[in-house]
Enzyme design. Structure first.
Site, PDB file in Angstrom:
ATOM      1  N   ASP A  13       0.818  -1.221   0.000  1.00 56.76           N
ATOM      2  CA  ASP A  13       0.000   0.000   0.000  1.00 56.76           C
ATOM      3  C   ASP A  13       0.847   1.265   0.000  1.00 56.76           C
ATOM      4  OD1 ASP A  13      -2.422  -1.592   0.330  1.00 56.76           O
ATOM      5  OD2 ASP A  13      -1.802  -1.836   2.407  1.00 56.76           O
ATOM      6  N   LYS A  16       2.597   2.010  -5.155  1.00 56.28           N
ATOM      7  CA  LYS A  16       3.363   1.479  -6.296  1.00 56.28           C
ATOM      8  C   LYS A  16       2.684   1.757  -7.626  1.00 56.28           C
ATOM      9  CE  LYS A  16       3.378  -2.585  -4.433  1.00 56.28           C
ATOM     10  NZ  LYS A  16       2.870  -2.199  -3.099  1.00 56.28           N
ATOM     11  N   GLY A  40      -3.925  -4.610  -4.701  1.00 64.21           N
ATOM     12  CA  GLY A  40      -4.611  -3.603  -5.508  1.00 64.21           C
ATOM     13  C   GLY A  40      -3.764  -2.372  -5.676  1.00 64.21           C
ATOM     14  N   HIS A  41      -3.728  -1.856  -6.901  1.00 60.44           N
ATOM     15  CA  HIS A  41      -3.022  -0.607  -7.179  1.00 60.44           C
ATOM     16  C   HIS A  41      -4.046   0.454  -7.556  1.00 60.44           C
ATOM     17  CE1 HIS A  41       1.027  -2.755  -8.254  1.00 60.44           C
ATOM     18  NE2 HIS A  41       0.749  -2.758  -6.971  1.00 60.44           N
ATOM     19  N   GLN A 226       2.243  -5.952  -3.150  1.00 63.88           N
ATOM     20  CA  GLN A 226       2.466  -6.009  -1.702  1.00 63.88           C
ATOM     21  C   GLN A 226       3.783  -5.312  -1.320  1.00 63.88           C
ATOM     22  OE1 GLN A 226       1.683  -9.498  -3.020  1.00 63.88           O
ATOM     23  NE2 GLN A 226      -0.439  -9.452  -2.460  1.00 63.88           N
TER      24      GLN A 226
END
Length: 432
Positions: A13, A16, A40-41, A226
């Protein structure tokens, strides 16, 4: 030609997706190399929010080739939903813009079911905080040599044989151990064959294509998911993900030789957050922690869970430098610290009265360490409108300099807000 790896330096988080989006401008190929749809991005472009779970965030650029490497585990239904979601936003994902490794493993319905019933069976103190999406069980089958690969979808008879064998074992576990309903072969098979028809055009040998691209002088960007402290081997085990998140896995997870990696950029939030259970030495339980959570909009992109917040952890930062071989830092969410009178950074831990300069591998020790803080003055002015590094408040520049000095790594990128435009590129890692 350059090959650059982007990894998270904390517990994920870190932002990225936004950094990958920035560096995609200088890339020809963008490769996701590990994890699944448990990550999730989130990107904000011209006020529009995009959330990616499997497809590399470089897909927003229509002239780039995005690749999903063999180290990624794929839920085909989720992937197809993501493709359809992009189509709804006028982004057509064609076969000349996306390739999926034939050696990537598939997350099957029984993986998600087992993930959920196993977590539910654990006592509250033993829960890992899994997303329940089948990540762990899928990687277990991969390592156990009983997994189903993406390429198997294209061989109907082979897929049938593998599915039959898998369901025989999984249904035994579901019914006998967890007292849950079995999963019917036909239900899984019929859906999988529909997925095969839709995905066939995307499936190929990612390793071969990347090697050709390298020889042709193309720029390649490897996108991790991650963060370092969630690595299955080097993180705060067992409160980790089920894959290797560190930079070395970019090579394993994409079929790319390690001698060809030129730079590794570690994404580091200007403070620290963590989702789910597990040790978090600098976690704040006071009004400051609540303020960071609210101002930083700290909710997981995948689960929506509230992120735990704390001061920057220099021990975790230096672990990331060592484990990833970082050559540059991308410091994100600096703007969230605006208004803090004093900013703290942990430069060591106290472990039973002794100094500790690395995250202990013993999980009980990791949970018991106390951060040793150093303090720096904060700044009052908001910085999200700044577009030149020199215009940052002196205190903000001093904070960045202290992070650079402490880690021995230069900040190449500084983010002062969520939008694509609110990113200061100080040094391009693709320029040797």
């Amino acid at each position: 030609m350059s090959s650059v790896v982007v990894v998270g330096s904390q517990w994920g988080d870190e932002g990225k997706g936004k950094i990958v989006d920035l560096l995609t401008q200088y890339s020809d190929y963008i490769v996701r190399f590990q994890g699944g749809n448990n990550a999730g991005h989130t990107l904000v472009v011209d006020g529009k929010q995009f959330i990616f779970h499997i497809i590399p965030s470089g897909i927003l650029y229509e002239d780039k080739m995005c690749m999903i490497g063999n180290g990624v585990i794929i839920d085909p239904g989720v992937l197809l939903e993501e493709i359809e979601h992009l189509k709804d936003k006028q982004l057509e994902v064609t076969a000349d813009r996306l390739m999926i490794s034939e050696n990537a493993h598939l997350i099957m319905p029984y993986h998600a079911r087992l993930d959920q019933v196993k977590e539910a069976a654990l006592s509250d103190v033993k829960k890992i905080g899994t997303t329940g999406r089948g990540i762990g069980p899928c990687y277990m089958d991969k390592v156990g040599r009983i997994g189903i690969k993406v390429g198997d979808l294209l061989d109907e008879q082979l897929f049938k044989e593998k599915l039959n064998a898998a369901l025989e074992e999984k249904n035994f576990l579901l019914t006998k151990k967890f007292n849950a309903d079995p999963i019917a072969f036909e239900d899984v098979y019929s859906v999988a064959m529909k997925h095969a028809e839709q995905l066939e055009k995307y499936i190929g040998n990612v390793s071969v294509v990347l090697d050709t691209a390298r020889k042709d002088g193309k720029n390649i960007l490897f996108e991790g998911a991650q963060g370092t402290q969630l690595d299955i081997d080097h993180g705060t085990y067992p409160f980790v993900t089920s894959s290797n998140t560190i930079a070395g896995n970019a090579c394993n997870g994409a079929g790319f030789g390690p001698a060809h990696i030129d730079a590794v950029v570690g994404i580091m939030k200007a403070y620290t957050t963590r989702v789910g259970a597990g040790p978090f030495p600098t976690e704040l339980f006071d009004a400051t922690g609540e303020e960071l959570q609210q101002k930083g909009h700290e909710f997981g992109a995948t689960t929506g869970r509230r992120r735990r917040c704390g001061w920057l952890d220099g021990v975790v930062a230096n672990d990331a430098v060592r484990l990833n071989g970082l050559t540059g830092l991308a410091l994100t969410k600096l703007d969230v610290l605006s208004g803090q009178k004093t900013i703290k950074m942990a430069n060591a831990y106290d472990l039973d009265g002794k100094p500790c300069h690395a995250m202990p591998s013993n999980i009980k020790q990791a949970a018991s360490v106390k951060p040793v803080y150093e303090e720096m003055p904060g700044w009052n002015s908001e910085i999200d409108g700044i577009r030149d590094f020199d215009d940052l408040p002196a205190e903000a520049k001093d904070y960045i300099k202290r992070i650079e000095d402490f880690t021995g790594i230069k900040a190449q990128i500084v983010s002062v807000g969520p939008d694509r435009r609110e990113t200061l590129l100080l040094e391009n890692p693709f320029e040797k």
